[in-house]
Write a protein that holds these residues in place. Structure first.
Motif, PDB file in Angstrom:
ATOM      1  N   THR A   1       0.834  -1.202   0.000  1.00 22.71           N
ATOM      2  CA  THR A   1       0.000   0.000   0.000  1.00 22.71           C
ATOM      3  C   THR A   1       0.867   1.250   0.000  1.00 22.71           C
ATOM      4  O   THR A   1       1.950   1.269   0.581  1.00 22.71           O
ATOM      5  CB  THR A   1      -0.904   0.027   1.258  1.00 22.71           C
ATOM      6  OG1 THR A   1      -1.668  -1.176   1.327  1.00 22.71           O
ATOM      7  CG2 THR A   1      -1.840   1.229   1.242  1.00 22.71           C
TER       8      THR A   1
ATOM      9  N   ASP B   1      -3.631   1.916  -4.072  1.00 17.92           N
ATOM     10  CA  ASP B   1      -3.241   0.575  -4.488  1.00 17.92           C
ATOM     11  C   ASP B   1      -2.212   0.713  -5.606  1.00 17.92           C
ATOM     12  O   ASP B   1      -2.556   1.134  -6.711  1.00 17.92           O
ATOM     13  CB  ASP B   1      -4.476  -0.189  -4.981  1.00 17.92           C
ATOM     14  CG  ASP B   1      -4.158  -1.635  -5.338  1.00 17.92           C
ATOM     15  OD1 ASP B   1      -2.974  -1.954  -5.560  1.00 17.92           O
ATOM     16  OD2 ASP B   1      -5.097  -2.448  -5.407  1.00 17.92           O
TER      17      ASP B   1
ATOM     18  N   GLY C   1      -8.222   4.337  -2.051  1.00 20.48           N
ATOM     19  CA  GLY C   1      -9.214   3.717  -1.189  1.00 20.48           C
ATOM     20  C   GLY C   1      -9.845   4.732  -0.255  1.00 20.48           C
ATOM     21  O   GLY C   1      -9.609   5.943  -0.377  1.00 20.48           O
TER      22      GLY C   1
END
Length: 402
Positions: free
Chosen positions: A135, A150, A157
């Motif tokens: 991440t 990502d 996200g």
């Protein structure tokens, strides 16, 4: 040219056979095999004693930390294109947080073209690879959030609520994320996945922001930008164990980096116009090495031989040679600029730097010092991340890999 031996010097076929037979018998008597006969000397000695190879002193690292590959080079896992299986299929990109545009600019390093602009929270300061390298966390300092990206897809996200995340690090054992809460005057140890608070360590200095860990991972050195101080923190205890004021009036320490052999720490200082050199173990009085106006970022080359030092106030990059313990070169950006934070490409051939006050990014050939690209981005570009990079795990910031 050596002349051929005379006929008298040549052994007969019969004598050669007898000699071979005698050799076989001798080998059987002494119990030696093929490996042993290869060790014979011309005097007929068997298995001569060879000097033992020098043993490297073991490093007793922080429990749970991946073992040190080479005690003489903490960056041994960072060799050109030595990508972990975790990241080897990620597309190569440069992620640029624009502090005043509240966005992340994504650049394809092969074409030098912007591929995407991702809106994030207020005042993103750094793009930080997680310890497991899966991440990228965008530190939205004034937005009080971390935005996960990502790196496989480039998609953002759901933001995670984290107060005052100016910068972000991870302990070498992967157990904790460490948020540099600059305005809150805290080092906040959190779960590295959920970011839930596990321990908040108050500090008496102002502006905690950059850090690096010792060779064994048992402590780390932290710079305090606004009070000109350094902290030494026990990793396992999550406690500040030492503190000192830098010996320069108006000191403003920035990036921190350790030497390959783990014996020295280097601390960039944008007001002292150089980098401080100190022994992390003793945490004694540091010495200043002048490099240029506005010294800010420190980046180690892929072969661990040099360190690139950005001088934001004069648009230059100084080259420090570890073995010779001195500066050897200085690269100047054409048309000037404000080189700030960044990272080295996976192959080691390009140094990527944000132009903090010029809304641009610089790509510099590390073999020649020549600027190969100058790319417009958003306002206030800061802690950009080149990703993926070689290494086994990430300690955070814009990419400290071991």
């Amino acid at each position: 040219m050596t002349p051929p031996p005379s006929p008298k010097a040549r052994p007969s076929r019969r004598s050669g056979v007898l000699l071979a037979a005698a050799t076989v018998v001798l080998a059987a008597l002494v119990g030696c095999g093929a490996e042993d006969t290869a060790d014979r000397t011309t005097q007929g000695a068997v298995n001569p004693v060879r000097p033992a190879a020098p043993k490297q002193q073991a490093v007793h690292g922080l429990p749970g930390m991946p073992p040190v590959l080479d005690p003489k080079d903490v960056y041994a896992a960072d060799r050109p294109n030595k990508l972990s299986p975790v990241v080897k299929d990620f597309p190569s990109r440069v992620y640029v947080p624009n502090t005043e545009s509240d966005s992340v600019t994504v650049i394809d390093p092969k074409t030098f073209k912007v591929t995407e602009t991702i809106p994030v929270g207020r005042q993103p300061q750094h793009v930080v690879p997680s310890w497991d390298m899966k991440t990228l966390w965008v530190n939205n300092d004034r937005g009080n959030t971390l935005t996960p990206l990502d790196p496989r897809t480039g998609k953002a996200g759901r933001p995670v609520d984290v107060h005052d995340p100016y910068n972000l690090y991870f302990t070498p054992d992967g157990k904790h994320a460490v948020v540099m809460a600059s305005l809150d005057r805290q080092l906040v140890f959190r779960d590295p996945h959920t970011m839930k608070i596990e321990h908040a360590e108050p500090v008496s200095c102002y502006g905690v922001n950059h850090a690096d860990f010792s060779l064994d991972g048992r402590y780390f050195i932290v710079s305090c930008e606004f009070s000109g101080e350094l902290l030494k923190v026990d990793t396992a205890k999550m406690k500040v164990v030492a503190q000192q004021k830098l010996p320069f009036q108006g000191a403003m320490p920035q990036d921190v980096k350790m030497s390959p052999d783990g014996k020295k720490f280097y601390v960039a200082d944008m007001m002292a116009n150089g980098m401080w050199v100190l022994d992390g173990d003793t945490f004694g009085r540091p010495k200043l090495l002048p490099t240029g106006k506005g010294t800010h970022g420190l980046y180690v080359s892929r072969d661990s031989k040099e360190m690139y030092v950005t001088n934001r106030g004069e648009g230059t990059i100084s080259i420090f040679d570890f073995a010779r313990d001195r500066l050897t070169k200085k690269w100047k950006l054409p048309q000037g600029g404000s080189p700030d934070m960044g990272g080295v490409s996976a192959d080691g051939n390009t140094l990527w730097l944000s132009g903090r006050y010029d809304s641009e990014v610089y790509a510099i050939d590390t073999r020649t010092g020549v600027q190969v690209a100058r790319i417009p981005v958003g306002n206030g570009p800061h802690g950009l991340a080149v990703y993926p990079q070689p290494g086994r795990y990430s300690l955070g910031h814009t990419g400290i890999f071991r």
